[in-house]
Design a protein around this motif. Structure first.
Motif, mmCIF file in Angstrom:
data_model
loop_
_atom_site.group_PDB
_atom_site.id
_atom_site.type_symbol
_atom_site.label_atom_id
_atom_site.label_comp_id
_atom_site.label_asym_id
_atom_site.label_seq_id
_atom_site.Cartn_x
_atom_site.Cartn_y
_atom_site.Cartn_z
ATOM 1 N N ALA A 1 0.920 -1.078 0.435
ATOM 2 C CA ALA A 1 0.334 0.222 -0.329
ATOM 3 C C ALA A 1 0.494 1.126 -0.326
ATOM 4 N N TYR A 2 0.262 2.342 -0.266
ATOM 5 C CA TYR A 2 0.687 3.602 0.104
ATOM 6 C C TYR A 2 1.190 3.835 1.485
ATOM 7 N N VAL A 3 2.082 4.855 1.316
ATOM 8 C CA VAL A 3 2.361 5.221 3.241
ATOM 9 C C VAL A 3 2.725 6.939 2.562
ATOM 10 N N TYR A 4 2.233 7.415 3.555
ATOM 11 C CA TYR A 4 2.798 9.168 3.263
ATOM 12 C C TYR A 4 4.020 9.048 4.209
ATOM 13 N N THR A 5 5.424 9.057 4.009
ATOM 14 C CA THR A 5 6.602 9.718 5.161
ATOM 15 C C THR A 5 7.137 10.975 4.701
ATOM 16 N N PHE A 6 7.738 11.219 6.367
ATOM 17 C CA PHE A 6 9.010 11.972 6.281
ATOM 18 C C PHE A 6 10.430 12.177 5.630
ATOM 19 N N ARG A 7 11.109 12.510 5.171
ATOM 20 C CA ARG A 7 12.811 12.353 4.973
ATOM 21 C C ARG A 7 13.093 12.686 6.335
ATOM 22 N N GLU A 8 14.287 11.687 6.737
ATOM 23 C CA GLU A 8 14.707 11.502 8.008
ATOM 24 C C GLU A 8 15.307 12.812 8.179
ATOM 25 N N GLU A 9 15.397 13.644 7.648
ATOM 26 C CA GLU A 9 16.176 14.961 8.268
ATOM 27 C C GLU A 9 14.843 16.282 8.605
ATOM 28 N N GLN A 10 13.538 15.650 7.618
ATOM 29 C CA GLN A 10 12.717 15.880 8.531
ATOM 30 C C GLN A 10 12.405 16.469 10.077
ATOM 31 N N ALA A 11 12.766 15.050 10.636
ATOM 32 C CA ALA A 11 11.993 14.771 11.935
ATOM 33 C C ALA A 11 13.206 15.267 13.322
ATOM 34 N N THR A 12 13.998 16.361 12.378
ATOM 35 C CA THR A 12 14.925 15.804 13.587
ATOM 36 C C THR A 12 14.268 17.516 14.052
ATOM 37 N N GLY A 13 15.046 17.118 15.405
ATOM 38 C CA GLY A 13 13.702 17.904 17.048
ATOM 39 C C GLY A 13 12.582 17.449 17.436
ATOM 40 N N LEU A 14 12.224 16.921 15.969
ATOM 41 C CA LEU A 14 10.656 16.041 16.933
ATOM 42 C C LEU A 14 10.786 15.367 17.822
ATOM 43 N N ARG A 15 10.129 14.944 19.108
ATOM 44 C CA ARG A 15 9.802 14.444 19.931
ATOM 45 C C ARG A 15 8.787 13.113 19.203
ATOM 46 N N GLU A 16 9.641 11.489 19.487
ATOM 47 C CA GLU A 16 8.812 10.353 18.966
ATOM 48 C C GLU A 16 8.164 9.920 20.016
ATOM 49 N N ILE A 17 6.990 9.219 19.194
ATOM 50 C CA ILE A 17 6.019 8.822 19.660
ATOM 51 C C ILE A 17 6.047 7.368 19.937
#
Length: 289
Positions: A102-118
């Motif tokens: 299936a299709y999945v919408y994802t961020f690039r790794e660098e876009q997640a810098t500084g975000l809180r991991e769930i």
């Protein structure tokens, strides 16, 4: 018109802020996951990045071209190699009845810098568990008041709303303890019944420990349950993380389920359990009714 499978893990899920976008979509699976790592973007929605070692939970839908186009617009996806907010890629989705692409919408790794991991990989669980009061659907031994008294937690589970009907699921025993199987609900074309409580933070803390959430035995999930003719949305329950082939429950555990549920479960459901458990496990529930 061709249909596509899309896995959603944030605001496009049932009862969430952008779920109206899925009004023409067909739900394929509510309890499914894919490989990835999940982050809270901080403005009301999550983002997933690639990670083969972790899981992200969500829902799987079959969508038409118009819905996929609307989803692309919402996710800021303009096409391969363009200036996209989310990328759209295909990957394997794991459901209770097998694997899908299936299709999945994802961020690039660098876009997640500084975000809180769930932690736990479920955005819906992450924010709904913060509520002070929750509805809770019990389908196994947590229906049993005698066991709650033995564990000195009966006062946490006094507000019983009534029998809960969970459509498109069935009761199964997909995890083993030392003496046999323990209960789970698995997606199917059937129905699972149980007791619905209203609970507070003390009951929640107890359930998270009892269900072995930290150890990865069960995980919290939110489902829609009908009680007394009213559909309750986002009701807490617990499902097995790594499902195995069914194992017969020990008699003392089967007794707790029937003892706790017999005053709430429908006669037709009890008859169904009686037939199935006798055929599959040689367990006769009549002595507990």
């Amino acid at each position: 018109m061709s249909k596509k499978l899309v896995f959603v893990y944030g605001t496009l899920r049932k009862n969430q802020s952008n779920s109206s976008c899925m009004k023409h979509a067909v739900l394929v699976a509510s309890q499914c996951w894919t490989s990835g790592r999940l982050y809270d973007v901080g403005v009301g929605y999550p983002a997933m990045v690639s990670d083969s070692e972790q899981k992200v939970y969500g829902e799987l839908y079959k969508v038409d071209v118009d819905t996929l186009r609307e989803m692309d617009l919402l996710e800021g996806y303009h096409g391969p190699g363009l200036d996209n907010l989310y990328e759209r890629r295909q990957q394997t989705i794991y459901t209770d009845v097998g694997k899908k692409q299936a299709y999945v919408y994802t961020f690039r790794e660098e876009q997640a810098t500084g975000l809180r991991e769930i932690k736990g990989g479920d955005w819906k669980v992450d924010h709904l568990l913060k509520k002070k009061q929750l509805y809770y659907f019990a389908y196994g031994s947590c229906m049993d008041q005698e066991r709650m008294v033995e564990h000195d937690v009966a006062d946490y589970f006094t507000n019983v709303l009534g029998r809960g009907n969970l459509q498109s699921y069935q009761l199964a025993f997909t995890i083993t303890a030392g003496d046999g199987g323990r209960a789970d609900v698995v997606e199917s074309d059937g129905k699972a019944e149980g007791k619905v409580y209203q609970i507070g933070s003390e009951a929640l803390a107890y359930l998270l420990v009892r269900e072995g959430v930290e150890e990865g035995k069960y995980r919290p999930s939110f489902v829609d349950v009908e009680v007394n003719g009213v559909m309750l949305h986002d009701v807490l329950t617990f499902v097995v993380v790594d499902k195995q082939s069914e194992t017969a429950p020990p008699e003392h555990y089967a007794k707790e389920i029937i003892r706790g549920g017999k005053d709430y479960l429908s006669s037709s459901y009890l008859q169904k359990l009686e037939k199935e458990w006798k055929e599959k496990f040689a367990i006769n529930i009549q002595k507990w009714l």
